[in-house]
Design an enzyme around this catalytic site. Structure first.
Site, PDB file in Angstrom:
ATOM      1  N   GLU A   1      23.404  46.332 -46.051  1.00 50.10           N
ATOM      2  CA  GLU A   1      23.745  44.918 -45.941  1.00 50.10           C
ATOM      3  C   GLU A   1      24.905  44.682 -44.970  1.00 50.10           C
ATOM      4  O   GLU A   1      25.813  43.901 -45.219  1.00 50.10           O
ATOM      5  CB  GLU A   1      24.065  44.339 -47.325  1.00 50.10           C
ATOM      6  CG  GLU A   1      22.900  44.421 -48.286  1.00 50.10           C
ATOM      7  CD  GLU A   1      23.204  43.868 -49.662  1.00 50.10           C
ATOM      8  OE1 GLU A   1      22.259  43.373 -50.304  1.00 50.10           O
ATOM      9  OE2 GLU A   1      24.372  43.940 -50.095  1.00 50.10           O
TER      10      GLU A   1
ATOM     11  N   ASP B   1      17.279  45.611 -56.950  1.00 48.55           N
ATOM     12  CA  ASP B   1      18.623  45.006 -56.923  1.00 48.55           C
ATOM     13  C   ASP B   1      18.868  44.179 -58.174  1.00 48.55           C
ATOM     14  O   ASP B   1      18.842  42.945 -58.115  1.00 48.55           O
ATOM     15  CB  ASP B   1      18.780  44.134 -55.670  1.00 48.55           C
ATOM     16  CG  ASP B   1      20.205  43.642 -55.482  1.00 48.55           C
ATOM     17  OD1 ASP B   1      21.104  44.142 -56.168  1.00 48.55           O
ATOM     18  OD2 ASP B   1      20.414  42.747 -54.647  1.00 48.55           O
TER      19      ASP B   1
ATOM     20  N   GLU C   1      23.741  38.240 -61.687  1.00 51.79           N
ATOM     21  CA  GLU C   1      23.340  37.722 -60.380  1.00 51.79           C
ATOM     22  C   GLU C   1      21.931  37.140 -60.394  1.00 51.79           C
ATOM     23  O   GLU C   1      21.684  36.090 -59.818  1.00 51.79           O
ATOM     24  CB  GLU C   1      23.431  38.841 -59.337  1.00 51.79           C
ATOM     25  CG  GLU C   1      22.945  38.433 -57.965  1.00 51.79           C
ATOM     26  CD  GLU C   1      23.062  39.551 -56.945  1.00 51.79           C
ATOM     27  OE1 GLU C   1      22.591  39.345 -55.813  1.00 51.79           O
ATOM     28  OE2 GLU C   1      23.615  40.628 -57.272  1.00 51.79           O
TER      29      GLU C   1
END
Length: 713
Positions: free
Chosen positions: A304, A378, A406
Site C-alpha cells: 500500500e 484484509d 474496519e
C-alpha cells in the site's frame, strides 16, 4: 473458615446510583450489594501483607487500595504489612514464601514461569505468589476479578502462565493524532505535550492493559513516519515507556524502511548496503539509549505504498534481517508484517503473502517473527484462516487480529469478536496431521518456535469510554484473554467481562451474553453472508458498496471479489480458478474444494456458483443470501428488545448510550440488506423469497449515498 452462600454470590450489584461514562472499563470495583457480601470479603481486602519494594509493588498496593475503597464504599485504606509474616492476604515472590506457606505449594511452585502467578486459598488465607513483580501484579488483578465476579475464595487454586510471550497492542495512530481505522476519537498520545506533560490517561491505559496481561504496545501507525526515530520524538516515547514499565509493558516502534534516506541523509535504503546497515545499528543504539527495555521494531513494507526491500530487488527476509541485526545486541525483536503485495493487480490477492514468504521460510534471523493477519485478504467480517499458518514451520509466526472494526460497521455496530478469534485459532491447519490448530502454531508448541507473539489492532481513542461503543471494550478485553491463552473460550470471556463491567445478576448476564456471542455472526449475516467479501464502500469501508469498481487497482474493488454476473457469484479459488485453495493442506483442499463438504460459511470465498445452486437447506443460493440478510436485520431488532429489558440493571448513562448505538446498527443493517439485495438482484433476476422485506428505495438511491468525513481513513 468463612463461606458465602451460593444464593448471595449471584446477588446483583446496584449500578444505578450514579452516572457511569465507561472510563473505568472492566475495573469498576462496584460497592458490595449488602452487608453479608461485604463481611465475607472485607478481611481479605483490609489485612494484606505485601513482601517487596519496587514501582510495581507500589502499583499493586494502589490497586488494592482503589479496589477496597470501591468494594467497601469507604475511604478507609487497607492495612498493609511489608514483612515476611503471614496475613489473611499474602502477596510475595516464591523465594519469600514463609515456611508455613511453602508446604501449600510444594514442588509445583517450580511450574510458575516468569510472568505467571499462583493464586491459592490455604487455611483461611489467600496467597498470591510469582517469580516476578509483574507476575504478582497479574495475580493481584486475578484476585480482584474473583471478588468482582463474586467468586468463592475457598475454591481459589489457579496456577496461570501466559502461553504467548509477547502480547501486543498495535496502535495505528499518526503523529498528528489522527487514527487510521480508528473510530473512537483521536489518538490518546498527545505528542505536542510530551514529554513535559504526562496525562493521567497514560497510566490508566497501562493499568487496563496490565489487568488483562497485555505486555507490549506499538504506539505508532504501521504506515510509519520516520520522525518517530528522531531525538525530538524519542524523548517523547521515552516518557511513555517510563510510565508503562512498572506495569510490565514494553514499547515498540514502527520503522519506516526508507528512514536512512528520510532522516539519515543516505542515498539508498538497500538492506545489503553497508552504510545502510551501519545507520540502522547506530540509530537503534540511540533508541536503546533513550529506552533501555525497548521491545523492537514493527515493520510494514512493500504494501500500500510503503517502501521496502522490493525497491532494491531484495527479499522480505533480507529486509527483516537488516533490522534484526540492529536490535539483536540489545535483546530486541523485529515483527515483520506479512501484509505484502506488489503494485500490480494479481490474479488473486489471497495468494500473494504465501507466495512471497513460503520460499524464504527459515531464512529469517532468530529474533524475527512474521506477523500474519488472521485471513489472507484484509480483516473481512469472516475469512478462512491465513494459509501461511500451515506453511512456515521454520519461521515463527504471530497472529494479527483486528480489535477495531474496519470492515465490521466501525464503532457503532455491536460485534463481539471473541467468537471470530476462537474460530480462527481452533481451525485445524493439518500441517502436522490432525490437531495442528492455528493456536498451536501461534503459541509455538506445534513447531517449537522460540519466539511467540500475538498482536491486536487497537480500538482505543479519546472517547471517554475509550472505544466508542461500550461493548467494544469487550473486544479489547477478549484480545488480552486470547493473547494470554489462545485456547480461551468466548463464552467464559463474555460472562466475565459482563460481571466485571456491569453486574453479576444472571437476569442480566445470561441474555446479554447470548446477545454478545451471536453478534459477530449477526454482522456477517447482514453484511457478507456465505462469505461474500470486500463489498464495503470504497476507501472508508463504511456501509455497503458491492458496486465499487474501477480505479487504480482492481483488488481494491468489490467487483474483483464477488464477480457477480447473470450466471452466478463468488470467487473460484479451487483448481479450476485461482487455486488459492492449493496453499492449504490436502485435507483442507479436499474438504473446502468439495461443494458437498465445504462449510457454507466459506462457500463464496472458494466457489463461484450459479444463483440457483441448492444449499444444504434446500434453498437456492439467491434465496439463501437474501434470507441471511433478513436474519441479520431481525437479529439487530432482537438485540434492541433484549437491551431495553435491561433498563433496571444498567446505569442510565451507559444504558442510553448503548441503546442509541443499537438503533444505529439496526437502521444500517437494513441499509446493508436493501442495497446489497437490489444490487445482486440485477444479476440473479430472481424475486425475493418469502419473509424478506422489500427495500424501501430503488438501487439508484443507495448508489447516490455518499457519507462525508467518515472517521478512520
Amino acid at each position: 473458615m468463612k463461606t458465602l452462600s451460593i444464593s448471595l454470590i449471584f446477588l446483583f450489584i446496584t449500578c444505578t446510583a450514579s452516572a457511569n461514562d465507561g472510563y473505568k472499563l472492566w475495573l469498576q470495583y462496584f460497592p458490595f450489594e449488602n452487608q453479608a457480601v461485604s463481611d465475607y470479603y472485607r478481611d481479605y481486602l483490609e489485612n494484606i501483607n505485601i513482601v517487596g519494594a519496587s514501582p510495581t509493588i507500589d502499583i499493586i498496593q494502589r490497586e488494592l487500595e482503589m479496589a477496597a475503597s470501591g468494594f467497601l464504599n469507604s475511604k478507609v485504606k487497607p492495612t498493609f504489612k511489608h514483612t515476611g509474616d503471614s496475613n489473611i492476604c499474602w502477596i510475595g515472590k516464591t523465594d519469600d514464601l514463609p515456611k508455613d506457606l511453602k508446604s501449600a505449594f510444594g514442588q509445583k511452585v517450580n511450574e510458575i514461569e516468569k510472568e505467571g502467578y499462583w493464586l491459592k486459598y490455604h487455611l483461611g488465607r489467600v496467597i498470591i505468589t510469582a517469580n516476578s513483580d509483574i507476575g504478582l501484579l497479574y495475580g493481584t488483578f486475578a484476585f480482584l476479578r474473583s471478588i468482582q465476579s463474586r467468586g468463592q475464595l475457598e475454591s481459589l487454586d489457579e496456577l496461570d502462565n501466559p502461553k504467548i510471550e509477547r502480547r501486543i497492542l498495535n496502535h495505528w495512530d499518526n503523529l498528528n493524532r489522527t487514527v487510521e481505522r480508528g473510530y473512537a476519537g483521536f489518538s490518546i498520545w498527545n505528542w505536542h505535550r510530551l514529554p513535559r506533560h504526562i496525562d493521567q490517561q497514560y497510566h490508566d491505559y497501562a493499568r487496563a492493559n496490565a489487568s488483562i496481561g497485555i505486555n507490549g504496545t506499538s504506539v505508532t501507525n504501521v504506515n510509519a513516519n520516520a520522525l518517530i526515530l528522531t531525538p525530538d520524538y524519542l524523548s517523547k516515547v521515552k516518557a511513555l515507556a517510563d510510565v508503562f514499565r512498572p506495569y510490565g509493558i514494553k514499547v515498540y516502534l514502527t520503522a519506516r524502511f526508507s528512514s536512512p534516506m528520510e532522516i539519515g541523509g543516505l542515498a539508498t535504503a538497500d538492506p545489503l548496503n553497508p552504510d545502510v546497515q551501519q545507520w540502522w545499528k547506530e540509530k537503534t543504539k540511540e533508541v536503546y539509549d533513550y529506552i533501555p527495555d525497548f521491545g523492537g521494531y514493527l515493520v510494514k513494507a512493500d504494501s500500500e505504498g510503503q517502501p521496502g526491500p522490493h525497491n532494491y530487488g531484495r527479499t522480505q527476509a533480507e529486509g527483516a534481517n537488516l533490522l534484526a541485526d540492529a536490535v539483536a545486541p540489545f535483546g530486541g525483536i523485529v515483527m515483520w508484517r506479512a501484509f505484502v503485495y506488489s503494485e500490480k493487480t494479481p490474479d488473486d490477492r489471497h495468494k500473494q503473502a504465501y507466495n512471497e514468504f513460503k520460499p524464504i521460510d527459515g531464512k529469517f534471523r532468530d529474533n524475527v517473527i512474521v506477523q500474519v493477519k488472521n485471513g489472507a485478504i484484509d480483516f473481512q467480517p469472516r475469512e478462512p484462516f491465513h494459509p501461511m499458518f500451515g506453511a512456515m514451520p521454520e519461521t515463527p509466526l504471530m497472529m494479527e487480529f483486528q480489535i477495531t472494526q474496519e470492515y465490521l460497521g466501525h464503532d457503532t455496530h455491536l460485534a463481539f469478536l471473541a467468537p471470530m478469534y476462537e474460530e480462527v485459532l481452533q481451525t485445524d491447519t493439518y500441517v502436522n496431521g490432525t490437531g495442528s490448530t492455528v493456536s498451536k502454531v501461534v503459541d509455538g508448541t506445534l513447531h517449537n518456535y522460540s519466539l511467540t507473539a500475538m498482536a491486536g489492532v487497537a480500538n482505543i481513542g479519546t472517547d471517554r469510554n475509550w472505544t466508542g461503543h461500550h461493548f467494544h471494550q469487550a473486544n479489547w478485553f477478549a484480545f488480552g484473554k486470547f493473547a494470554w491463552n489462545p485456547n480461551a473460550k468466548s463464552e467464559e470471556i463474555a460472562e466475565e467481562w459482563l460481571k466485571l463491567t456491569f453486574t453479576s445478576d444472571k437476569t442480566f448476564t445470561e441474555p446479554v451474553k447470548a446477545m454478545m456471542l451471536s453478534s459477530h455472526e449477526m454482522v456477517v449475516n447482514y453484511m457478507t453472508p456465505l462469505d461474500l467479501h470486500h463489498i464495503m464502500a470504497r476507501s472508508h469501508h463504511y456501509g455497503p458498496g458491492p458496486w465499487v469498481t474501477g480505479g487504480s487497482r482492481d483488488d481494491w474493488t468489490a467487483t474483483y471479489y464477488h464477480k457477480a454476473t447473470e450466471k452466478g457469484v463468488g470467487f473460484d479459488r479451487t483448481a479450476t480458478g485461482s487455486n488459492a485453495l492449493g496453499q492449504y493442506a490436502p485435507e483442507i483442499q479436499k474438504q473446502w474444494g468439495n461443494l458437498n463438504s465445504v462449510p457454507e460459511k466459506y462457500l463464496l470465498w472458494f466457489h463461484h456458483l450459479p444463483w440457483n445452486h441448492k444449499l444444504s437447506s434446500g434453498n437456492t443460493l439467491w434465496d439463501g443470501i437474501a434470507l441471511h440478510y433478513q436474519k441479520g436485520v431481525e437479529e439487530t431488532r432482537q438485540n434492541l428488545d433484549t437491551w431495553k429489558e435491561q433498563v433496571d440493571h444498567v446505569d442510565e448513562e451507559r444504558y442510553k448510550h448503548v441503546l442509541s448505538f443499537l438503533k444505529i446498527q439496526s437502521e444500517e443493517a437494513v441499509w446493508w440488506r436493501d442495497a446489497c439485495l437490489l444490487y445482486f438482484g440485477q444479476f440473479s433476476g430472481m424475486p425475493l423469497p418469502d419473509g424478506v422485506e422489500k427495500p424501501a428505495h430503488d438501487l439508484d438511491y443507495y448508489l447516490k449515498l455518499n457519507p462525508k468525513f467518515v472517521p478512520g481513513i
